[in-house]
Design a protein around this motif. Structure first.
Motif, short mmCIF file in Angstrom:
data_model
loop_
_atom_site.label_atom_id
_atom_site.label_comp_id
_atom_site.label_asym_id
_atom_site.label_seq_id
_atom_site.Cartn_x
_atom_site.Cartn_y
_atom_site.Cartn_z
N GLY A 178 0.78 -1.23 0.00
CA GLY A 178 0.00 0.00 0.00
C GLY A 178 0.81 1.27 0.00
O GLY A 178 0.25 2.36 -0.18
N LYS A 179 2.10 1.20 0.19
CA LYS A 179 2.94 2.39 0.15
C LYS A 179 3.28 2.74 -1.29
O LYS A 179 3.24 1.88 -2.17
CB LYS A 179 4.22 2.17 0.95
CG LYS A 179 4.00 1.98 2.45
CD LYS A 179 5.32 1.73 3.14
CE LYS A 179 5.14 1.55 4.64
NZ LYS A 179 4.77 2.81 5.31
N SER A 180 3.63 4.00 -1.53
CA SER A 180 4.01 4.46 -2.86
C SER A 180 5.51 4.73 -2.90
O SER A 180 6.07 5.29 -1.96
CB SER A 180 3.25 5.73 -3.24
OG SER A 180 1.86 5.50 -3.27
N ALA A 181 6.14 4.33 -4.01
CA ALA A 181 7.58 4.51 -4.13
C ALA A 181 7.96 4.80 -5.57
O ALA A 181 7.18 4.59 -6.50
CB ALA A 181 8.32 3.27 -3.64
N VAL A 182 9.15 5.30 -5.74
CA VAL A 182 9.71 5.54 -7.06
C VAL A 182 11.02 4.77 -7.16
O VAL A 182 11.76 4.66 -6.18
CB VAL A 182 9.95 7.05 -7.31
CG1 VAL A 182 10.93 7.63 -6.31
CG2 VAL A 182 10.44 7.30 -8.72
#
Length: 400
Positions: free
Chosen positions: A240-244
């Motif tokens: 559920g976390k957002s990353a690049v």
């Protein structure tokens, strides 16, 4: 010299001297300077903060140590929490010994998690917390057995350095030696920035990122089913976390062998056929996974490989084992082979990515580190190492 004599020379009252000597009052800046001048010394030679006067902060202790109470730590702000990294074993050194940011002075026993019950608690990645890599003489400890009290012990740390430096710290976990090169280059271009590099293989680095222990995780894992690097592993772990994902470079992975390749090794199956002793990494590392995958492709069971008794944890140790004759071969990179003057048999071109949670992207230390990837001189540092394709260095590969 009597109190009155010192008072006369310093131009202050005798009562002021008496009050300072008996500890009834802290001297003003003016009195401190006058006394130092009168005695021909620095203010710091006369006055300093007592230990109980040093500021203290609550931090999350990462890893495990036999005596938390007396641990030296390095500190960094990750999101809205302070993280304390123990300065033990190899983590206490670069080339020189690393100065402490603080000293643990109290442990919150109520939140401490023991080795036996930590497996029951899921971390933000959907997996149990894992300990720092352990040096073992055999492989009886699987990844699931390596669980520890990581990320749950709250400690009180007495600060030994300027708080501003701690706020201006970026923490990176990864296994490529290039990260230490980038750390030094970033600190050179941004003198007020401090880069804290923690050695960790790809999966442990990713877990540390998910637990909020580091700003950036470096990884080089390949998924043969999707034929993609890193992205499937990050997508599964983020929960559920957002990353690049930003590419650091593409490196050549393969077998390190002695100069001239005296055994004539060409493939991983030759390692078994020639009875070569192989030095290996721990389960879950990118290099270990590459060896397992190549053996599987050539239908050679991993158990058939004659292995060095110890598991090593970094590329330098693999090279040293081969260079010293302790092992006949080991998995590493072309740049490491060139550095140690060893033979190299390429097996795979792997993309090394930096994974950054989007919630950290706007923080100044993170921005400064990312921007350094576009610096021409920094890219030249990577190119001169050899074995790296830097044509896509700094490019965003994926948003997850």
């Amino acid at each position: 010299m009597s109190q009155q004599e010192l008072a006369n020379i310093a131009g202050v009252t005798r009562q002021s001297i008496g009050a300072v000597e008996t500890g009834q009052c802290a001297p003003s800046v003016s009195i401190s300077l006058r006394l130092a001048k009168a005695l021909g010394c620095q203010v710091e030679d006369l006055f300093w903060l007592a230990e109980e006067d040093l500021p203290k902060i609550e931090a999350i202790f990462v890893g495990s140590t036999p005596n938390l109470r007396q641990s030296q730590v390095s500190l960094a702000r990750i999101g809205d929490r302070w993280i304390a990294y123990p300065l033990l074993n190899r983590d206490a050194f670069r080339i020189e010994m690393i100065p402490s940011d603080g000293e643990v002075v109290a442990v919150n026993q109520q939140t401490a998690i023991s080795l036996s019950d930590s497996a029951a608690l899921a971390d933000p990645c959907g997996e149990a917390s894992y300990a720092q890599p352990l040096v073992e003489k055999n492989e009886r400890h699987s990844e699931s057995e390596a669980q520890s009290q990581t990320g749950t012990n709250k400690v009180m740390v007495r600060l030994l350095d300027d708080m501003d430096k701690l706020h201006n710290t970026i923490v990176i976990a990864g296994c490529t030696p290039v990260l230490s090169v980038l750390a030094r280059a970033t600190e050179r271009w941004h003198p007020k920035l401090r880069v804290h590099y923690r050695f960790a293989h790809s999966k442990p680095a990713l877990r540390s990122l998910c637990r909020g222990e580091v700003h950036i995780a470096g990884m080089h894992l390949y998924d043969p089913q999707t034929e993609e690097h890193n992205i499937p592993f990050v997508r599964e772990a983020l929960a559920g976390k957002s990353a690049v994902l930003i590419t650091l470079g593409v490196w050549e992975e393969g077998l390190l062998v002695p100069p001239g390749n005296p055994m004539g090794v060409k493939t991983v199956s030759d390692l078994v056929e020639f009875g070569a002793t192989v030095v290996t990494h721990e389960v879950g590392s990118g290099n270990r996974m590459l060896l397992e995958r190549k053996l599987l492709e050539e239908r050679v069971p991993f158990e058939a490989v004659k292995r060095f008794d110890h598991i090593v944890h970094n590329h330098q140790d693999v090279a040293l084992c081969v260079a010293s004759g302790i092992a006949d071969a080991g998995i590493s990179t072309a740049s490491i082979a060139a550095t140690f003057g060893l033979g190299f048999i390429p097996l795979h071109s792997a993309r090394y990515d930096l994974v950054i949670l989007k919630e950290y992207l706007q923080e100044a230390p993170v921005q400064q580190f990312i921007n350094i990837l576009g610096n021409r001189l920094v890219r030249s540092q990577l190119q001169i190492l050899g074995g790296y394709d830097i044509s896509k260095t700094g490019e965003v590969i994926a948003n997850i």
